[in-house]
Write a protein that holds these residues in place. Structure first.
Motif, PDB file in Angstrom:
ATOM      1  N   GLY A  65     -20.547 -16.593   1.079  1.00 34.81           N
ATOM      2  CA  GLY A  65     -19.482 -15.661   1.438  1.00 34.81           C
ATOM      3  C   GLY A  65     -18.955 -15.911   2.835  1.00 34.81           C
ATOM      4  N   ARG A  66     -19.861 -16.145   3.785  1.00 31.08           N
ATOM      5  CA  ARG A  66     -19.447 -16.344   5.177  1.00 31.08           C
ATOM      6  C   ARG A  66     -18.651 -17.640   5.354  1.00 31.08           C
ATOM      7  N   TYR A  67     -19.183 -18.737   4.829  1.00 29.98           N
ATOM      8  CA  TYR A  67     -18.581 -20.036   5.119  1.00 29.98           C
ATOM      9  C   TYR A  67     -17.585 -20.493   4.053  1.00 29.98           C
ATOM     10  N   GLY A  68     -17.722 -19.974   2.850  1.00 29.43           N
ATOM     11  CA  GLY A  68     -16.799 -20.362   1.795  1.00 29.43           C
ATOM     12  C   GLY A  68     -15.609 -19.439   1.642  1.00 29.43           C
ATOM     13  N   PHE A  69     -15.803 -18.134   1.963  1.00 28.07           N
ATOM     14  CA  PHE A  69     -14.750 -17.142   1.739  1.00 28.07           C
ATOM     15  C   PHE A  69     -14.355 -16.373   2.996  1.00 28.07           C
ATOM     16  N   ARG A  70     -14.883 -16.762   4.149  1.00 26.67           N
ATOM     17  CA  ARG A  70     -14.610 -16.055   5.404  1.00 26.67           C
ATOM     18  C   ARG A  70     -14.923 -14.565   5.284  1.00 26.67           C
ATOM     19  N   THR A  71     -16.003 -14.247   4.569  1.00 24.19           N
ATOM     20  CA  THR A  71     -16.395 -12.857   4.346  1.00 24.19           C
ATOM     21  C   THR A  71     -17.849 -12.673   4.765  1.00 24.19           C
ATOM     22  N   ARG A  72     -18.057 -11.846   5.752  1.00 28.56           N
ATOM     23  CA  ARG A  72     -19.401 -11.579   6.277  1.00 28.56           C
ATOM     24  C   ARG A  72     -19.908 -10.291   5.627  1.00 28.56           C
ATOM     25  N   ILE A  73     -20.969 -10.408   4.862  1.00 32.07           N
ATOM     26  CA  ILE A  73     -21.453  -9.310   4.019  1.00 32.07           C
ATOM     27  C   ILE A  73     -22.720  -8.720   4.625  1.00 32.07           C
ATOM     28  N   ASP A 131      21.009   8.628   5.857  1.00 31.54           N
ATOM     29  CA  ASP A 131      22.186   9.473   5.820  1.00 31.54           C
ATOM     30  C   ASP A 131      21.910  10.712   6.668  1.00 31.54           C
ATOM     31  N   ALA A 132      22.977  11.333   7.172  1.00 31.65           N
ATOM     32  CA  ALA A 132      22.801  12.515   8.010  1.00 31.65           C
ATOM     33  C   ALA A 132      22.065  13.624   7.275  1.00 31.65           C
ATOM     34  N   SER A 133      22.200  13.677   5.958  1.00 25.38           N
ATOM     35  CA  SER A 133      21.556  14.734   5.182  1.00 25.38           C
ATOM     36  C   SER A 133      20.130  14.390   4.780  1.00 25.38           C
ATOM     37  N   ALA A 134      19.676  13.144   5.058  1.00 26.05           N
ATOM     38  CA  ALA A 134      18.324  12.714   4.680  1.00 26.05           C
ATOM     39  C   ALA A 134      17.574  12.316   5.938  1.00 26.05           C
ATOM     40  N   PRO A 135      16.669  13.160   6.430  1.00 24.85           N
ATOM     41  CA  PRO A 135      16.001  12.888   7.706  1.00 24.85           C
ATOM     42  C   PRO A 135      15.118  11.650   7.632  1.00 24.85           C
ATOM     43  N   PRO A 136      14.948  10.928   8.749  1.00 21.88           N
ATOM     44  CA  PRO A 136      14.115   9.729   8.772  1.00 21.88           C
ATOM     45  C   PRO A 136      12.661   9.975   8.394  1.00 21.88           C
ATOM     46  N   SER A 137      12.211  11.218   8.454  1.00 21.62           N
ATOM     47  CA  SER A 137      10.823  11.515   8.125  1.00 21.62           C
ATOM     48  C   SER A 137      10.487  11.208   6.667  1.00 21.62           C
ATOM     49  N   ARG A 138      11.508  10.967   5.840  1.00 23.72           N
ATOM     50  CA  ARG A 138      11.252  10.619   4.450  1.00 23.72           C
ATOM     51  C   ARG A 138      10.930   9.141   4.277  1.00 23.72           C
ATOM     52  N   ASP A 139      10.922   8.378   5.329  1.00 20.88           N
ATOM     53  CA  ASP A 139      10.679   6.942   5.299  1.00 20.88           C
ATOM     54  C   ASP A 139       9.343   6.649   4.618  1.00 20.88           C
ATOM     55  N   LEU A 140       9.321   5.668   3.749  1.00 25.15           N
ATOM     56  CA  LEU A 140       8.162   5.344   2.909  1.00 25.15           C
ATOM     57  C   LEU A 140       7.429   4.124   3.445  1.00 25.15           C
ATOM     58  N   VAL A 141       6.112   4.164   3.428  1.00 28.21           N
ATOM     59  CA  VAL A 141       5.294   3.013   3.813  1.00 28.21           C
ATOM     60  C   VAL A 141       4.176   2.838   2.795  1.00 28.21           C
ATOM     61  N   PHE A 142       3.910   1.577   2.437  1.00 25.72           N
ATOM     62  CA  PHE A 142       2.786   1.220   1.586  1.00 25.72           C
ATOM     63  C   PHE A 142       1.661   0.692   2.474  1.00 25.72           C
ATOM     64  N   VAL A 143       0.449   1.179   2.256  1.00 18.99           N
ATOM     65  CA  VAL A 143      -0.730   0.649   2.937  1.00 18.99           C
ATOM     66  C   VAL A 143      -1.547  -0.072   1.877  1.00 18.99           C
ATOM     67  N   VAL A 144      -1.664  -1.395   2.010  1.00 21.17           N
ATOM     68  CA  VAL A 144      -2.239  -2.252   0.977  1.00 21.17           C
ATOM     69  C   VAL A 144      -3.697  -2.557   1.301  1.00 21.17           C
ATOM     70  N   ALA A 145      -4.587  -2.303   0.346  1.00 24.26           N
ATOM     71  CA  ALA A 145      -6.019  -2.573   0.479  1.00 24.26           C
ATOM     72  C   ALA A 145      -6.382  -3.732  -0.446  1.00 24.26           C
ATOM     73  N   HIS A 146      -6.727  -4.873   0.131  1.00 24.09           N
ATOM     74  CA  HIS A 146      -6.964  -6.086  -0.648  1.00 24.09           C
ATOM     75  C   HIS A 146      -8.319  -6.052  -1.356  1.00 24.09           C
ATOM     76  N   GLY A 147      -8.534  -7.035  -2.213  1.00 25.46           N
ATOM     77  CA  GLY A 147      -9.795  -7.150  -2.923  1.00 25.46           C
ATOM     78  C   GLY A 147     -10.874  -7.852  -2.108  1.00 25.46           C
ATOM     79  N   PHE A 148     -12.087  -7.855  -2.632  1.00 24.72           N
ATOM     80  CA  PHE A 148     -13.241  -8.488  -1.990  1.00 24.72           C
ATOM     81  C   PHE A 148     -12.962  -9.974  -1.777  1.00 24.72           C
ATOM     82  N   THR A 149     -13.285 -10.470  -0.602  1.00 24.43           N
ATOM     83  CA  THR A 149     -13.072 -11.839  -0.106  1.00 24.43           C
ATOM     84  C   THR A 149     -11.611 -12.132   0.217  1.00 24.43           C
ATOM     85  N   GLY A 150     -10.734 -11.137   0.154  1.00 26.79           N
ATOM     86  CA  GLY A 150      -9.357 -11.328   0.586  1.00 26.79           C
ATOM     87  C   GLY A 150      -9.238 -11.139   2.090  1.00 26.79           C
TER      88      GLY A 150
END
Length: 278
Positions: free
Chosen positions: A187-195, A50-69
């Motif tokens: 981890g490397r070959y079963g979960f594609r996770t290099r530890i 809306d004209a009264s609500a500037p685009p700078s209020r736009d919301l973004v989620f930054v998602v941090a997955h779990g181990f082996t994700g």
């Protein structure tokens, strides 16, 4: 390294004083300050300004997955789709996971990965950034908020409070995976996770010690009462350390992390974040 939005801006004249803006989805590799490349995806939300609500209020989620994700796993994509109903979403694979470079340090240098993703979100024009982490990712969002302030609200789901916890069978398996050469091969070959094979030196700031440094940023701690990895003393320790600026949700019947977070819970998290950030 950050990159600008690709594609075009679609405009609508259905309502004379409003504009509907949708950036194009984008996939790229970000680079952390220590030189690691991160496979990353940006999914824009359709937001009416809306004209009264500037685009700078736009919301973004930054998602941090779990181990082996990683960014392509179905449970990560499901979380992204649920949160996209509330705003734009950035997902990425932590170092050592999926197509990202480097090796996993299991929550230590991963704060630099999250910092790169948050910086990318800011560079795309989002002024309200909410970090949402699951399990290992939950510990990372807590430590990132303490060490690299930049989020407007923080959500930690199924996060540990302290390091080296071995009190449950699943966590004993995780420690075998991380500390044993044969475990790292799995981890490397079963979960594609290099530890990474090196021990922490120094031991990083623990999640429970990070939490008091987050204030006054709004903090939500979410934990299931059937979590098989971390029992309820973990979220209670985090909540106690957060004081008045933290909120604790103990979810009846919920298990661990992304797999256990159903769409109804993710919708509540999205509502909470939209009301608290900024």
């Amino acid at each position: 390294m950050s990159s600008g939005p690709a594609g075009h801006v679609a405009r609508s004249t259905v309502r004379p004083h409003c504009e509907t803006s949708r950036r194009a989805p984008m996939r790229t590799f970000l680079r952390t300050t220590d030189g690691i490349s991160l496979d990353s995806v940006y999914e824009p939300g359709a937001v009416v300004y809306d004209a009264s609500a500037p685009p700078s209020r736009d919301l973004v989620f930054v998602v941090a997955h779990g181990f082996t994700g990683d960014v392509d796993q179905p449970h990560v994509r499901r979380v992204a789709a649920a949160l996209a109903r509330h705003g734009s979403v950035v997902t990425f694979s932590f170092r050592g996971h999926g197509a990202s470079g480097g090796r996993s340090t299991v929550g230590d240098r991963e704060v630099l990965d999250l910092a790169a993703a948050v910086a990318w979100a800011r560079g795309l024009g989002h002024a309200r950034v909410v970090t949402v982490g699951f399990s290992m990712g939950g510990s990372v969002v807590l430590r990132h908020a303490a060490l690299h302030p930049g989020a407007d609200a923080v959500v930690a789901v199924s996060a540990p409070a302290r390091w080296y916890y071995r009190g449950t069978a699943p966590m004993r398996r995780v420690h075998w995976l991380v500390t044993r050469p044969e475990g790292r091969l799995v981890g490397r070959y079963g979960f594609r996770t290099r530890i990474h094979h090196r021990d922490w030196d120094p031991v990083p700031l623990s999640p429970v010690d990070a939490v008091p440094r987050i204030a006054p940023t709004p903090l939500l701690i979410v934990h299931g009462d059937r979590d098989g990895y971390f029992p309820l003393d973990h979220p209670r320790m985090l909540a106690a350390a957060s004081g008045d600026h933290g909120e604790l949700w103990l979810e009846p019947g919920m298990g661990h992390a992304e797999h256990a977070a159903d769409d109804a819970l993710l919708a509540r998290i999205g509502d909470w974040a939209a009301s608290r950030a900024g």
